[in-house]
Structures are given as C-alpha cells and as structure tokens.
Design a protein around this motif. Structure first.
Motif, PDB file in Angstrom:
ATOM      1  N   ARG A   1     -11.924  -7.332  -2.253  1.00  0.00           N
ATOM      2  CA  ARG A   1     -10.518  -6.935  -2.266  1.00  0.00           C
ATOM      3  C   ARG A   1      -9.720  -7.689  -3.333  1.00  0.00           C
ATOM      4  O   ARG A   1      -8.496  -7.650  -3.332  1.00  0.00           O
ATOM      5  CB  ARG A   1      -9.876  -7.153  -0.895  1.00  0.00           C
ATOM      6  CG  ARG A   1     -10.362  -6.168   0.151  1.00  0.00           C
ATOM      7  CD  ARG A   1      -9.490  -6.222   1.390  1.00  0.00           C
ATOM      8  NE  ARG A   1      -8.177  -5.641   1.178  1.00  0.00           N
ATOM      9  CZ  ARG A   1      -7.020  -6.260   1.388  1.00  0.00           C
ATOM     10  NH1 ARG A   1      -6.996  -7.513   1.795  1.00  0.00           N
ATOM     11  NH2 ARG A   1      -5.876  -5.643   1.195  1.00  0.00           N
TER      12      ARG A   1
ATOM     13  N   THR B   1       0.817  -1.216   0.000  1.00  0.00           N
ATOM     14  CA  THR B   1       0.000   0.000   0.000  1.00  0.00           C
ATOM     15  C   THR B   1       0.849   1.263   0.000  1.00  0.00           C
ATOM     16  O   THR B   1       0.403   2.314  -0.473  1.00  0.00           O
ATOM     17  CB  THR B   1      -0.937  -0.006   1.224  1.00  0.00           C
ATOM     18  OG1 THR B   1      -1.605  -1.276   1.291  1.00  0.00           O
ATOM     19  CG2 THR B   1      -1.983   1.089   1.126  1.00  0.00           C
TER      20      THR B   1
ATOM     21  N   HIS C   1     -15.600  -0.241   0.264  1.00  0.00           N
ATOM     22  CA  HIS C   1     -15.732  -1.641  -0.142  1.00  0.00           C
ATOM     23  C   HIS C   1     -17.058  -2.213   0.371  1.00  0.00           C
ATOM     24  O   HIS C   1     -17.773  -2.913  -0.362  1.00  0.00           O
ATOM     25  CB  HIS C   1     -14.579  -2.470   0.429  1.00  0.00           C
ATOM     26  CG  HIS C   1     -13.326  -2.426  -0.379  1.00  0.00           C
ATOM     27  ND1 HIS C   1     -13.161  -3.152  -1.540  1.00  0.00           N
ATOM     28  CD2 HIS C   1     -12.161  -1.751  -0.194  1.00  0.00           C
ATOM     29  CE1 HIS C   1     -11.955  -2.931  -2.036  1.00  0.00           C
ATOM     30  NE2 HIS C   1     -11.327  -2.076  -1.236  1.00  0.00           N
TER      31      HIS C   1
ATOM     32  N   GLU D   1     -10.578  -3.775  -6.180  1.00  0.00           N
ATOM     33  CA  GLU D   1      -9.783  -2.618  -5.756  1.00  0.00           C
ATOM     34  C   GLU D   1      -9.776  -1.537  -6.838  1.00  0.00           C
ATOM     35  O   GLU D   1      -9.881  -0.345  -6.537  1.00  0.00           O
ATOM     36  CB  GLU D   1      -8.347  -3.048  -5.433  1.00  0.00           C
ATOM     37  CG  GLU D   1      -8.208  -3.902  -4.188  1.00  0.00           C
ATOM     38  CD  GLU D   1      -8.454  -3.132  -2.892  1.00  0.00           C
ATOM     39  OE1 GLU D   1      -8.757  -1.925  -2.943  1.00  0.00           O
ATOM     40  OE2 GLU D   1      -8.340  -3.760  -1.817  1.00  0.00           O
TER      41      GLU D   1
ATOM     42  N   ASP E   1     -11.924   1.509   3.161  1.00  0.00           N
ATOM     43  CA  ASP E   1     -12.478   0.177   3.351  1.00  0.00           C
ATOM     44  C   ASP E   1     -13.990   0.226   3.567  1.00  0.00           C
ATOM     45  O   ASP E   1     -14.695  -0.740   3.242  1.00  0.00           O
ATOM     46  CB  ASP E   1     -11.783  -0.522   4.518  1.00  0.00           C
ATOM     47  CG  ASP E   1     -10.349  -0.915   4.173  1.00  0.00           C
ATOM     48  OD1 ASP E   1     -10.141  -1.475   3.081  1.00  0.00           O
ATOM     49  OD2 ASP E   1      -9.440  -0.628   4.967  1.00  0.00           O
TER      50      ASP E   1
END
Length: 269
Positions: free
Chosen positions: A159, A45, A152, A164, A149
C-alpha cells in the motif's frame, strides 16, 4: 455448509440496467482537480472515486453484458450477492486454513487496518445524495470495487504509493477505465518529480499493466473458490508472476535512504 455461505440473496426482480440511469460524461479537467486534491491526502479515497466518475469506462456495459451471458455468471450472481460480508468475515476466512488466499487477505487487511465495508463507506462519501440504482450493472461494478484489496494480496503490491499505482495499472488491464491509468501514471510522475529517484517507477507501473493483462478478470471469478486456494497455487493459475521492477524500486529506495511509504507527502500549497 461452506463456512463462507451467508443467508441472503440478490433481488429476484433486479433489472440489468435501471432506465433512470444517465450516461456519464468524460470530464478530464474535473478529474485533474480531484487528482490535485488527492495529492494533498493520498488516503482520501473519495477523491479516487470522483476521478473514476469523471473518467468513465466506455466498455463497462458491454463487458457486464458479456459476463452475465457467460456460463459461470448465474452461479456467481446467486452465491456471491455482495462481497463485503464475505471478505470481512475473517473468522470464516481463517477457517479455510493457513497458506490460503483467505489467510493472506486477512493478514493484509488486519495489518493495514482496512475492511471491505470501509471501502464502501469511502465510495459513499464521493457519491453524496445522487441516486443509486439496484440493478445488475451496479452489482457488477461493486465486484470490481470490492476486489481491490484482494488484488494487493494476489500481486504482492503493498500500500505504498508505488504499490497503489501498480495495482491501478494492473486493474486497468482487467477493467479498462481511463481513470486507472490517469491516476497510475500521474502518480508515478509525481513520485519521480518529487523524489528525483533512480528507482524504475514508470517501468514498475507498466509491468503492473502487463501482469493484469495476462491475468483472467478476477472480479468475474468465484471469489469464494479463489479465497480457498493456496496463495501460490492461485498465483500460478492466474499467471501472476513476481513484480520485478516494483521489487527493484524498493531496493533502490533502500539504497537512497527513502521510505517508500513517504513518497507522496501531502502538498501544503
């Protein structure tokens, strides 16, 4: 007292923009280098944050100014000084009840082994020893980071690599940094090139972008109130409809015998 209220408050003397801030420059070749390293490890990340620094959002300051001038901003700034302690307090979140956004968020984060604090740590890796600023701009930026998140959960994107990319495309319409589309579409093209799949990868990414445009800016909403809502109700309120092309891509991959989570395998060269 609300189960999610925490005993801390923002600094009273926090300025809107620290005068020591320097203007970020757009550096596409630097962004491309970080993207190539990201392909070697899609879980890195820190490379994502580095791409965002190389491709800064040009309307970030006026967007923050407009939000802080809005009626809800003062209450949100006071009641939600930082989101990670709220989002990582799963006991308090689960107390809001089954079927809520909070419950779905806890299920997602626990299943994936994630935490809001972990995302903060990943950003710190890319930041290094450079100066940090305790100003309102930083606070506003952190809200966009810390709600990733949650997006999501609200959108239903997983994920897996395409999930993504779709979340990034969704986020571009919420917070138009060129880095969102840079990663989303290059990632989508990489999936298509590597797998030769017939799945509607790019259509799914474009759909994510459209869904984000139809949705109010989630980072500018009271997150505590959103967490307490039933998930289905929250999606209706936010105009988030099912991502049909994303679901179709997963259906095609099942027919092709491809694992959606293995579509961006680390490159060895």
């Amino acid at each position: 007292m609300n189960a999610l209220v925490h005993d801390f408050a923002p600094a009273a003397d926090r300025v809107f923009a620290d005068p020591r801030r320097t203007k970020l420059r757009t550096r596409p070749f630097k962004a491309l280098g970080h993207f190539r390293r990201l392909l070697k490890d899609k879980e890195n990340t820190a490379e994502v944050f580095a791409i965002f620094e190389a491709l800064p959002r040009r309307d970030f300051v006026p967007s923050a100014e407009a939000f802080m001038a809005s009626e809800p901003a003062a209450g949100i700034y006071r009641q939600e000084p930082e989101l990670p302690p709220i989002l990582d307090d799963h006991a308090a979140l689960r107390a809001l009840g089954a079927g809520t956004v909070a419950a779905a968020y806890c299920d997602f984060m626990e299943r994936e082994g994630l935490s809001a604090a972990g995302l903060v740590e990943e950003e710190a890796k890319s930041w290094g020893d450079r100066p940090r600023y305790d100003d309102v701009l930083s606070w506003y930026g952190r809200r966009h980071r810390d709600t990733h998140d949650l997006l999501h959960v609200l959108t239903g994107y997983g994920r897996d690599p395409l999930g993504e990319q779709c979340v990034l495309a969704f986020t571009f319409s919420q917070s138009p940094s060129p880095a969102h589309l840079f990663i989303a579409y290059l990632g989508g093209l990489h999936i298509k090139r590597q797998t030769k799949t017939k799945a509607p990868v790019l259509a799914a990414i474009r759909e994510g972008q459209k869904l984000g445009k139809a949705c109010p800016r989630i980072a500018e909403m009271p997150i505590r109130e959103l967490l307490a809502m039933p998930l289905d109700e929250a999606r209706r309120k936010l105009n988030i409809t099912p991502a049909k092309h994303y679901a179709e891509a997963h259906r095609v991959w099942a027919q092709e015998g491809q694992d959606p989570y293995e579509l961006m395998k680390p490159q060895t060269a």
